[in-house]
Design a protein around this motif. Sequence first.
Motif, short mmCIF file in Angstrom:
data_model
loop_
_atom_site.label_atom_id
_atom_site.label_comp_id
_atom_site.label_asym_id
_atom_site.label_seq_id
_atom_site.Cartn_x
_atom_site.Cartn_y
_atom_site.Cartn_z
N TYR A 16 6.38 -18.93 0.42
CA TYR A 16 7.05 -18.51 1.64
C TYR A 16 6.50 -17.19 2.20
N GLY A 17 5.54 -16.60 1.51
CA GLY A 17 4.99 -15.33 1.98
C GLY A 17 5.93 -14.17 1.74
N TYR A 18 6.80 -14.30 0.73
CA TYR A 18 7.74 -13.24 0.39
C TYR A 18 7.17 -12.40 -0.75
N VAL A 72 16.30 -13.35 4.81
CA VAL A 72 15.00 -12.65 4.89
C VAL A 72 14.57 -12.59 6.36
N GLN A 73 14.79 -13.68 7.07
CA GLN A 73 14.39 -13.71 8.48
C GLN A 73 15.13 -12.65 9.29
N GLU A 74 16.43 -12.53 9.06
CA GLU A 74 17.23 -11.60 9.87
C GLU A 74 17.22 -10.17 9.34
N ARG A 85 10.62 -9.29 2.53
CA ARG A 85 9.47 -9.27 3.42
C ARG A 85 8.54 -8.14 3.02
N PRO A 165 12.81 -25.83 6.40
CA PRO A 165 11.74 -25.23 5.59
C PRO A 165 10.35 -25.54 6.12
N CYS A 167 9.53 -26.29 9.78
CA CYS A 167 9.20 -25.75 11.11
C CYS A 167 10.07 -24.58 11.52
N LYS A 168 11.02 -24.18 10.65
CA LYS A 168 11.90 -23.03 10.89
C LYS A 168 12.90 -23.24 12.03
N LYS A 170 16.40 -24.03 13.71
CA LYS A 170 17.74 -23.66 13.28
C LYS A 170 18.54 -24.88 12.82
N ILE B 166 9.50 -27.44 -1.98
CA ILE B 166 10.34 -26.62 -1.10
C ILE B 166 11.03 -25.48 -1.86
N LYS C 7 11.45 -13.22 15.16
CA LYS C 7 11.68 -13.36 13.72
C LYS C 7 11.40 -14.78 13.24
N ARG C 8 11.74 -15.74 14.07
CA ARG C 8 11.45 -17.11 13.70
C ARG C 8 9.93 -17.34 13.64
N ALA C 11 8.61 -15.68 10.55
CA ALA C 11 8.94 -16.45 9.33
C ALA C 11 8.03 -17.65 9.20
N ASP C 12 7.78 -18.30 10.31
CA ASP C 12 6.94 -19.48 10.32
C ASP C 12 5.50 -19.10 9.93
N ARG C 14 4.57 -16.56 8.14
CA ARG C 14 4.57 -16.20 6.71
C ARG C 14 4.46 -17.42 5.83
N THR C 15 5.25 -18.45 6.11
CA THR C 15 5.25 -19.64 5.25
C THR C 15 3.88 -20.33 5.23
N PRO C 64 6.93 -24.50 16.51
CA PRO C 64 5.51 -24.80 16.35
C PRO C 64 5.21 -26.26 16.71
#
Lengths: 185, 185, 185
Positions: A16-18, A72-74, A85, A165, A167-168, A170, B166, C7-8, C11-12, C14-15, C64
Amino acid sequence: MLEQVRKRAEADARTYGYFLHPDPEFLNDLLEGLKRNEERYGYPSCPCRLASGVFEYDRDIICPCDYRDPDVQEFGSCYCALYMRKDLYEGKTPIRSIPERRPPEKMARAYATSAEAPSGKAPTPTAPSTAVVAAKETTQVKKKIWYCKQCGYVCFREDPPYVCPICKAKREMFAELTLRTDAQG
Amino acid sequence: MLEQVRKRAEADARTYGYFLHPDPEFLNDLLEGLKRNEERYGYPSCPCRLASGVFEYDRDIICPCDYRDPDVQEFGSCYCALYMRKDLYEGKTPIRSIPERRPPEKMARAYATSAEAPSGKAPTPTAPSTAVVAAKETTQVKKKIWYCKQCGYVCFREDPPYVCPICKAKREMFAELTLRTDAQG
Amino acid sequence: MLEQVRKRAEADARTYGYFLHPDPEFLNDLLEGLKRNEERYGYPSCPCRLASGVFEYDRDIICPCDYRDPDVQEFGSCYCALYMRKDLYEGKTPIRSIPERRPPEKMARAYATSAEAPSGKAPTPTAPSTAVVAAKETTQVKKKIWYCKQCGYVCFREDPPYVCPICKAKREMFAELTLRTDAQG
């Protein structure tokens, strides 16, 4: 065993790039908490939250919990500050306390069950660590097949994820995928 | 064509936070192996393993193979050392040899088929590169719908993945999803 | 709201191991475009393409978009240059213009609908921002369950993705998953 917990968390962060919390001692405490929960319940529930011991009622707080990605996003980190992050990891953005995103009804449900469990009928054990899971899983929680209307991602859960997970998108982008008869896990 | 193979491997590495082997020549050899297998079989099976030529029996060793994620997680690189963790890529952790994780029964099944193929009845070709695939696919391997009890990820395969792509839950977290009738959206 | 859009996108990125366009002003313009489209249509369609306003006909260009992953893989950036590879982000590879990958028939379909919409029967509104979506969704576009023959990834869409988000297999690796009684591929 602690190394397995660590490697899983590292793998998850990588995908996830965390980043994991930069302080080695603090990080160790969190990983130890995950390990302890895995030993006790059979699954690594969040080290910063109280688990009920019933898999299905704790599912949303099994690490990585359902709230991690939106948090993490918010806010830049998860509730525990296990995952963060890069800007927080590098100290460029201060680590702040994260409000609890878990809905009160899920907490209430879990705590109610937790209180019930020791007094009432005990679940029939089938295997050492998964006894409770097996006994409760299919009964109380209704799962559905969901799909993301944006990218098509399919999952089988009680509720849709907060963030897709893939395409992000909502949570609102998820809809139920109805198949003619019923799904069972 | 080699550039396509390289770009796919790079894209895959990016998504999972992996790195490709740092030595350009060694990397090229692996990519050439993937390209050769794709030309020969119609799919890029692992350049370090012997393929049977039957899609369904080689499926677990099509790159990225089923064993890559648990191997990178445990040992820091995949069996071939095509994909690796940053610490190995940067030379901070030595690259070591990785034990073969592929189950002996899968090897046996693939080799048995491989030996059979030239002597017995040849599969009826339907399209140049996918003939064998089409002929064998539905017959010998029984696929099921699996879901991850932790995050709900759904997939359709012979066995569940070793690690959930995931949420990184272990294979044991997967259960079969049984559906009664037909799909509609 | 613009911060949510940002932010979205972050996040995208990053993943998938992507980067957002390095120029803050250019990036802001793209994010403003996404925000404007989300306000207008209820979904963040591509800021560099003309949307029809009908969810199902615009689905492939909701950011995306379906074309991002193959475009970043092949050219180093998406059509808009919102998402890019590290080498382009760092200026090591020049940013070039990306050919439109969207199939002409999808454009034609969207534009035809777009022209129709204001004249003909208006869709019955059910909820403020999702009215059009709900009204059109199930009718004109036939969705299917697809699975990746390589890794088993399952999704529910009109067409399979260009690149498997899990294993990066090409679109040709996807097949329809037909469910009768028990699942079979």
